[in-house]
Design a protein around this motif. Structure first.
Motif, short mmCIF file in Angstrom:
data_model
loop_
_atom_site.label_atom_id
_atom_site.label_comp_id
_atom_site.label_asym_id
_atom_site.label_seq_id
_atom_site.Cartn_x
_atom_site.Cartn_y
_atom_site.Cartn_z
N GLU A 1 20.87 7.77 -31.49
CA GLU A 1 20.21 6.53 -31.90
C GLU A 1 19.43 5.91 -30.73
N THR A 2 20.02 5.95 -29.55
CA THR A 2 19.29 5.46 -28.37
C THR A 2 18.12 6.37 -28.07
N TYR A 3 18.28 7.66 -28.26
CA TYR A 3 17.18 8.62 -28.09
C TYR A 3 16.00 8.24 -28.98
N LYS A 4 16.28 8.02 -30.27
CA LYS A 4 15.21 7.69 -31.22
C LYS A 4 14.53 6.37 -30.84
N TRP A 5 15.31 5.42 -30.35
CA TRP A 5 14.76 4.12 -29.98
C TRP A 5 13.77 4.27 -28.83
N TRP A 6 14.13 5.05 -27.81
CA TRP A 6 13.25 5.25 -26.66
C TRP A 6 12.12 6.24 -26.95
N LEU A 7 12.30 7.10 -27.94
CA LEU A 7 11.27 8.09 -28.26
C LEU A 7 9.98 7.42 -28.70
N ARG A 8 10.07 6.33 -29.42
CA ARG A 8 8.86 5.61 -29.84
C ARG A 8 8.11 5.06 -28.62
N ILE A 9 8.85 4.53 -27.68
CA ILE A 9 8.23 3.98 -26.47
C ILE A 9 7.61 5.11 -25.65
N PHE A 10 8.32 6.24 -25.56
CA PHE A 10 7.78 7.39 -24.85
C PHE A 10 6.46 7.85 -25.46
N ALA A 11 6.38 7.85 -26.78
CA ALA A 11 5.16 8.31 -27.44
C ALA A 11 3.96 7.45 -27.07
N VAL A 12 4.15 6.15 -27.05
CA VAL A 12 3.03 5.24 -26.71
C VAL A 12 2.65 5.39 -25.25
N ALA A 13 3.65 5.41 -24.35
CA ALA A 13 3.36 5.55 -22.93
C ALA A 13 2.71 6.89 -22.62
N PHE A 14 3.17 7.94 -23.29
CA PHE A 14 2.59 9.27 -23.11
C PHE A 14 1.12 9.26 -23.51
N ALA A 15 0.82 8.62 -24.64
CA ALA A 15 -0.56 8.56 -25.12
C ALA A 15 -1.46 7.84 -24.12
N MET A 16 -0.97 6.76 -23.53
CA MET A 16 -1.79 6.04 -22.56
C MET A 16 -1.93 6.83 -21.27
N GLY A 17 -0.93 7.65 -20.94
CA GLY A 17 -1.08 8.53 -19.80
C GLY A 17 -2.16 9.55 -20.02
N VAL A 18 -2.27 10.05 -21.25
CA VAL A 18 -3.34 11.00 -21.60
C VAL A 18 -4.70 10.35 -21.40
N VAL A 19 -4.88 9.20 -22.01
CA VAL A 19 -6.19 8.55 -22.00
C VAL A 19 -6.61 8.17 -20.59
N SER A 20 -5.70 7.58 -19.83
CA SER A 20 -6.05 7.15 -18.47
C SER A 20 -6.23 8.34 -17.54
N GLY A 21 -5.53 9.45 -17.82
CA GLY A 21 -5.65 10.61 -16.95
C GLY A 21 -6.97 11.33 -17.09
N ILE A 22 -7.50 11.37 -18.31
CA ILE A 22 -8.77 12.07 -18.53
C ILE A 22 -9.89 11.44 -17.71
N VAL A 23 -9.85 10.12 -17.60
CA VAL A 23 -10.90 9.41 -16.87
C VAL A 23 -10.99 9.87 -15.43
N MET A 24 -9.85 10.21 -14.84
CA MET A 24 -9.84 10.56 -13.42
C MET A 24 -10.73 11.76 -13.12
#
Length: 477
Positions: A55-78
């Motif tokens: 249950e804690t895994y699922k709770w943090w998985l949503r946050i990981f998904a959003v942070a991962f997506a922003m890492g993708v977007v900000s990384g491409i710019v570099m």
């Protein structure tokens, strides 16, 4: 206002890269550790069968998904800035570091892209063992990405395994020496531990915040307990790794260490440890200095009598270009590290007394320390990159000789656009993450909706895009 009062194209290009890399690194510094945290949670669930772990895994998985997506977007710019603002650096250094960045794509990117979808949406669609493999693969991919990016960045600090061609290109002659260059092991260890600490203190802050609302919440207790164990074990390990990294830097980049410590005298036995000062570059001295005699030699040379080389031993043209920035960024990083260790020890003492979950002042301290890891890693990268100046490839290629032949107004325009877009897009993404963190964890916690794309601030990251964590090393922060 005269035209020469405006920043040059070089200054604007440096600031643009610094701005984008600081924004970008906030997300990988979090997701590197969070991916491993998720792997541990799922492994504990499989080993014990306790629902609180998944249950804690699922709770943090949503946050990981959003942070991962922003890492993708900000990384491409570099990547684009290498061609637009730093084409000379790219042309000359690409034979050596280009393959390293390519290996990051061929290994870490494919690993993450191949298993990310299974990790996010496959818990109820594939077997438990396969899903755990997917989670571990994504976690390993984040570390593998870090390995290649830090190898490239470390090579820029301590270049090795190359020769310079008549055309001025850095041609590799020994890939082993190039990848495992003198500073790589220390920098890699320092960055990975910093990422784990960053995640631990964010997780701990979230758990502590929910404990302040409900001290009986089992999920919040789990988060806080695991985070405080990490603080107790990893913060002291980071102190040791930082010392080893500092000794390596003293050997290969002594001018940087002199700036970090605020030492000006050419050679100084029994050098003091300077706690506070206002470095005066014009007068080549410190104002309002507060120091402990002899302790600087003991820390840097592990000997009270060790001679420490000061900035005056180096020509002004090869010293770090902003000594106060390096000096104070280093102190911010060290101070936060000591506070992290102190919180871990305090939590351990209260754990032994059975008061880990019933001490509000400890929880408030943990909440206040939530962003400390992000601040520390930002300060650490400022020390690393500003201390490397005035070089992009230390000792061989100067920053002023690395910039593209581009006019200042063009760089200023793109910089202004970056500032506006980043604050809007990533501001919205951070708001969403904070909102998700504010929702109390509870039994039967749901993960990301299956069959639906992850969206943040109107951006739908393609699963085939690399996260770009700690993405390409910056030539001019």
């Amino acid at each position: 206002m005269p035209w020469d009062a405006f920043p040059s194209a070089l200054d604007l290009a440096r600031f643009q890269f610094a701005f984008t890399v600081v924004w970008h690194f906030l997300f990988p510094a979090f997701t590197i550790g969070l991916a491993s945290f998720l792997a541990v949670l799922e492994g504990l669930w499989l080993a014990t069968g306790r629902a609180v772990f998944i249950e804690t895994y699922k709770w943090w998985l949503r946050i990981f998904a959003v942070a991962f997506a922003m890492g993708v977007v900000s990384g491409i710019v570099m990547s684009y800035q290498f061609g637009t603002n730093w084409s000379v650096f790219t042309d000359r250094a690409a034979p050596s570091i280009g393959p390293l960045l390519g290996y990051e794509v061929l290994t870490a990117f494919f690993l993450e892209a191949g298993f990310l979808g299974v990790m996010l949406f496959g818990l109820n669609r594939v077997g438990k063992a396969l899903h755990f493999v997917a989670t571990c693969s994504v976690a390993f991919g984040t570390l593998l990405s870090t390995f290649w990016i830090i190898a490239a960045n470390s090579w820029m600090h301590t270049p090795a395994g190359f020769e310079i061609s008549p055309e001025g290109l850095f041609l590799p002659v020994d890939w082993w020496a190039l990848i495992f260059n003198p500073s790589f092991p220390y920098r890699f260890g320092h960055v990975v531990l910093a990422a784990y600490l960053t995640t631990a203190f964010i997780v701990g802050a979230v758990g502590a915040a929910h404990l302040l609302r409900d001290a009986a919440n089992a999920h919040a207790r789990l988060m806080f307990s695991m985070a405080m164990w990490m603080a107790l074990l990893v913060a002291p390990a980071q102190v040791v790794m930082g010392d080893l990294h500092g000794l390596n830097t003293l050997e290969h980049q002594p001018a940087k260490v002199a700036a970090m410590e605020g030492h000006w005298e050419e050679r100084r036995p029994m050098a003091p440890l300077i706690l506070f000062a206002l470095p005066n570059m014009a007068e080549e001295r410190n104002d309002l200095e507060l120091a402990i005699p002899g302790l600087g030699s003991l820390i840097l040379g592990h000997d009270w009598e060790a001679e420490i080389v000061g900035l005056k031993a180096f020509a002004p043209s090869v010293r770090p270009t902003n000594v106060p920035l390096v000096f104070w960024s280093f102190r911010v990083m060290v101070a936060i590290g000591l506070l992290m260790a102190a919180l871990g020890i305090a939590a351990f003492v209260l754990r032994l007394r059975g008061r880990l979950y019933g001490t509000p002042w400890l929880h408030r301290w943990a909440v206040a320390m939530g962003p400390s890891g992000l601040i520390a890693v930002t300060a650490g990268w400022i020390v690393t990159e500003a201390g490397r100046q005035p070089y992009t490839v230390y000792g061989y290629l100067r920053t002023a000789d690395s910039v593209s032949p581009i006019a200042a107004p063009a760089v200023a325009t793109s910089l202004a656009m970056f500032v506006v877009v980043y604050f809007v897009v990533f501001g919205a993404g951070i708001w969403l993450i904070l909102r998700l963190m504010g929702a109390p964890p509870h039994p039967a916690q749901e993960g990301p909706a299956e069959g639906a794309p992850i969206r943040t601030a109107g951006i739908t990251p393609a699963p085939s895009l690399p996260e770009g964590r700690i993405t390409q090393p910056g030539p001019a922060e």
